[in-house]
Design a protein around this motif. Structure first.
Motif, PDB file in Angstrom:
ATOM      1  N   ALA A  22       0.795  -1.160  -0.117  1.00 40.28           N
ATOM      2  CA  ALA A  22       0.251   0.010   0.086  1.00 40.28           C
ATOM      3  C   ALA A  22       0.984   1.350   0.031  1.00 40.28           C
ATOM      4  CB  ALA A  22      -1.234  -0.085   1.202  1.00 40.28           C
ATOM      5  N   VAL A  23       2.069   1.297   0.899  1.00 40.33           N
ATOM      6  CA  VAL A  23       2.729   2.541   0.912  1.00 40.33           C
ATOM      7  C   VAL A  23       3.616   2.526  -0.586  1.00 40.33           C
ATOM      8  CG1 VAL A  23       4.875   3.447   1.941  1.00 40.33           C
ATOM      9  CG2 VAL A  23       2.865   2.429   3.363  1.00 40.33           C
ATOM     10  N   ALA A  24       4.047   1.346  -1.260  1.00 37.09           N
ATOM     11  CA  ALA A  24       4.886   1.344  -2.325  1.00 37.09           C
ATOM     12  C   ALA A  24       4.033   2.006  -3.301  1.00 37.09           C
ATOM     13  CB  ALA A  24       5.586   0.101  -2.551  1.00 37.09           C
ATOM     14  N   HIS A  25       2.566   1.644  -3.574  1.00 39.17           N
ATOM     15  CA  HIS A  25       1.910   2.135  -4.693  1.00 39.17           C
ATOM     16  C   HIS A  25       1.050   3.345  -4.590  1.00 39.17           C
ATOM     17  CE1 HIS A  25       3.145  -1.689  -5.686  1.00 39.17           C
ATOM     18  NE2 HIS A  25       2.083  -2.093  -6.501  1.00 39.17           N
ATOM     19  N   SER A  26       1.294   3.967  -3.180  1.00 37.34           N
ATOM     20  CA  SER A  26       0.346   5.300  -2.800  1.00 37.34           C
ATOM     21  C   SER A  26       0.381   6.345  -3.923  1.00 37.34           C
ATOM     22  CB  SER A  26       0.697   5.597  -1.462  1.00 37.34           C
ATOM     23  OG  SER A  26       1.952   5.697  -1.294  1.00 37.34           O
ATOM     24  N   THR A  82      -7.718  -6.218  -1.143  1.00 35.97           N
ATOM     25  CA  THR A  82      -8.126  -7.456  -0.985  1.00 35.97           C
ATOM     26  C   THR A  82      -7.279  -8.512  -1.225  1.00 35.97           C
ATOM     27  OG1 THR A  82      -9.167  -7.595  -3.110  1.00 35.97           O
ATOM     28  CG2 THR A  82     -10.428  -6.884  -1.154  1.00 35.97           C
ATOM     29  N   GLY A  83      -6.324  -8.277  -2.304  1.00 37.14           N
ATOM     30  CA  GLY A  83      -5.328  -9.250  -2.877  1.00 37.14           C
ATOM     31  C   GLY A  83      -6.205 -10.247  -4.036  1.00 37.14           C
ATOM     32  N   GLY A  84      -7.414  -9.703  -4.455  1.00 34.27           N
ATOM     33  CA  GLY A  84      -8.248 -10.432  -5.416  1.00 34.27           C
ATOM     34  C   GLY A  84      -8.395  -9.682  -6.657  1.00 34.27           C
ATOM     35  N   GLU A  85      -9.104 -10.285  -7.353  1.00 35.13           N
ATOM     36  CA  GLU A  85      -9.406  -9.651  -9.048  1.00 35.13           C
ATOM     37  C   GLU A  85     -10.748  -8.654  -8.748  1.00 35.13           C
ATOM     38  OE1 GLU A  85      -9.641 -12.768 -11.914  1.00 35.13           O
ATOM     39  OE2 GLU A  85      -7.618 -13.502 -11.336  1.00 35.13           O
ATOM     40  N   GLY A  89      -8.413   3.593 -11.082  1.00 34.50           N
ATOM     41  CA  GLY A  89      -7.621   3.913  -9.431  1.00 34.50           C
ATOM     42  C   GLY A  89      -8.285   2.872  -8.644  1.00 34.50           C
ATOM     43  N   LEU A  90      -9.749   2.973  -8.706  1.00 32.37           N
ATOM     44  CA  LEU A  90     -10.609   2.269  -7.897  1.00 32.37           C
ATOM     45  C   LEU A  90     -10.444   0.693  -7.830  1.00 32.37           C
ATOM     46  CD1 LEU A  90     -12.931   1.990  -5.691  1.00 32.37           C
ATOM     47  CD2 LEU A  90     -14.571   2.070  -7.442  1.00 32.37           C
ATOM     48  N   ARG A  91     -10.055   0.247  -9.064  1.00 32.54           N
ATOM     49  CA  ARG A  91      -9.803  -1.089  -9.107  1.00 32.54           C
ATOM     50  C   ARG A  91      -8.527  -1.488  -8.633  1.00 32.54           C
ATOM     51  NH1 ARG A  91     -10.061  -1.105 -14.173  1.00 32.54           N
ATOM     52  NH2 ARG A  91     -12.122  -1.894 -14.459  1.00 32.54           N
ATOM     53  N   ALA A  92      -7.434  -0.579  -8.834  1.00 31.13           N
ATOM     54  CA  ALA A  92      -5.917  -0.927  -8.290  1.00 31.13           C
ATOM     55  C   ALA A  92      -6.197  -0.890  -6.653  1.00 31.13           C
ATOM     56  CB  ALA A  92      -5.113  -0.004  -8.835  1.00 31.13           C
ATOM     57  N   LEU A  93      -6.867   0.059  -6.296  1.00 32.79           N
ATOM     58  CA  LEU A  93      -7.003  -0.028  -4.733  1.00 32.79           C
ATOM     59  C   LEU A  93      -7.527  -1.093  -4.245  1.00 32.79           C
ATOM     60  CD1 LEU A  93      -6.311   1.762  -2.063  1.00 32.79           C
ATOM     61  CD2 LEU A  93      -8.485   2.884  -2.510  1.00 32.79           C
ATOM     62  N   ILE A  94      -8.676  -1.556  -4.898  1.00 31.52           N
ATOM     63  CA  ILE A  94      -9.512  -2.828  -4.181  1.00 31.52           C
ATOM     64  C   ILE A  94      -8.458  -3.864  -4.369  1.00 31.52           C
ATOM     65  CG2 ILE A  94     -11.440  -4.179  -4.354  1.00 31.52           C
ATOM     66  CD1 ILE A  94     -12.770  -1.397  -5.000  1.00 31.52           C
ATOM     67  N   GLU A  95      -7.815  -4.126  -5.381  1.00 28.74           N
ATOM     68  CA  GLU A  95      -7.066  -5.334  -5.574  1.00 28.74           C
ATOM     69  C   GLU A  95      -5.832  -5.367  -4.715  1.00 28.74           C
ATOM     70  OE1 GLU A  95      -5.841  -5.020  -9.717  1.00 28.74           O
ATOM     71  OE2 GLU A  95      -7.752  -6.032 -10.395  1.00 28.74           O
ATOM     72  N   LEU A  96      -5.448  -4.087  -4.454  1.00 27.49           N
ATOM     73  CA  LEU A  96      -4.363  -3.953  -3.304  1.00 27.49           C
ATOM     74  C   LEU A  96      -4.771  -4.414  -2.144  1.00 27.49           C
ATOM     75  CD1 LEU A  96      -1.433  -3.147  -2.842  1.00 27.49           C
ATOM     76  CD2 LEU A  96      -2.314  -0.945  -2.226  1.00 27.49           C
TER      77      LEU A  96
END
Length: 179
Positions: free
Chosen positions: A86-90, A111-114, A102-109
């Protein structure tokens, strides 16, 4: 107050920097050795500063401090590898904030899911005036998250995240599916 770390020597002993007359004085050398012991952790930290600023390498407590520098809120319940990610991708996520990507990338980060986003809006252009508008007149968003079987997902926290990140006027639905 910083404490001395047992066995951590300083690469820059103060006693060796003193004039020869003080280097021959046992009291002066013991006193500077005590200072060396106290400041060795600070010197070690400064020598390794690049590692402290890299969320993949930083100590766990420093990862949360880095998150504060970047304005990223970390959930204490997340495993350390997810907090580091989360910090690395913030910065990239801030750049994408307010977009579907952005919403998709954040939720994937988180949850670890698709993540699949289904929205009813659209973008269209036409050379003909009065052409039909894309999408539907009422906005809506469906977020479908597919996670590995047995992977825990805090649905309430995920709902809060979606509410905070999506446009306020768009109602949403959330589906969490195990694969």
């Amino acid at each position: 107050m910083r404490q001395a770390v047992a066995g951590l020597d300083t690469p820059y002993p103060i006693g060796s920097l003193l004039p020869a007359v003080f280097q021959e004085d046992p009291l002066a050398m013991r006193w500077t050795a005590a200072l060396d012991e106290v400041i060795a952790p600070a010197i070690s930290t400064l020598d390794c500063l690049a590692a402290y600023l890299d969320p993949r390498l930083a100590p766990a407590d420093f990862v949360r401090w880095l998150a504060g520098w970047l304005g990223t809120v970390l959930d204490e319940n997340w495993p350390l590898h997810r907090q580091r990610a989360a910090v690395a991708h913030s910065v990239r996520l801030y750049r994408l904030r307010g977009t579907a990507e952005g919403l998709r990338a954040l939720i994937e980060l988180v949850t670890g899911g698709e993540v699949e986003l289904v929205e009813n809006g659209g973008v269209h252009w036409s050379t003909a005036p009065d052409s039909a508008l894309p999408g539907e007149p009422t906005a809506r968003l469906t977020v479908r998250v597919t996670v590995p079987k047995g992977e825990p997902v805090d649905v309430a926290a995920l709902e809060e995240l979606i509410v905070a990140e999506k446009p306020a006027h768009v109602p949403h639905g959330l589906e969490v599916v195990e694969r």
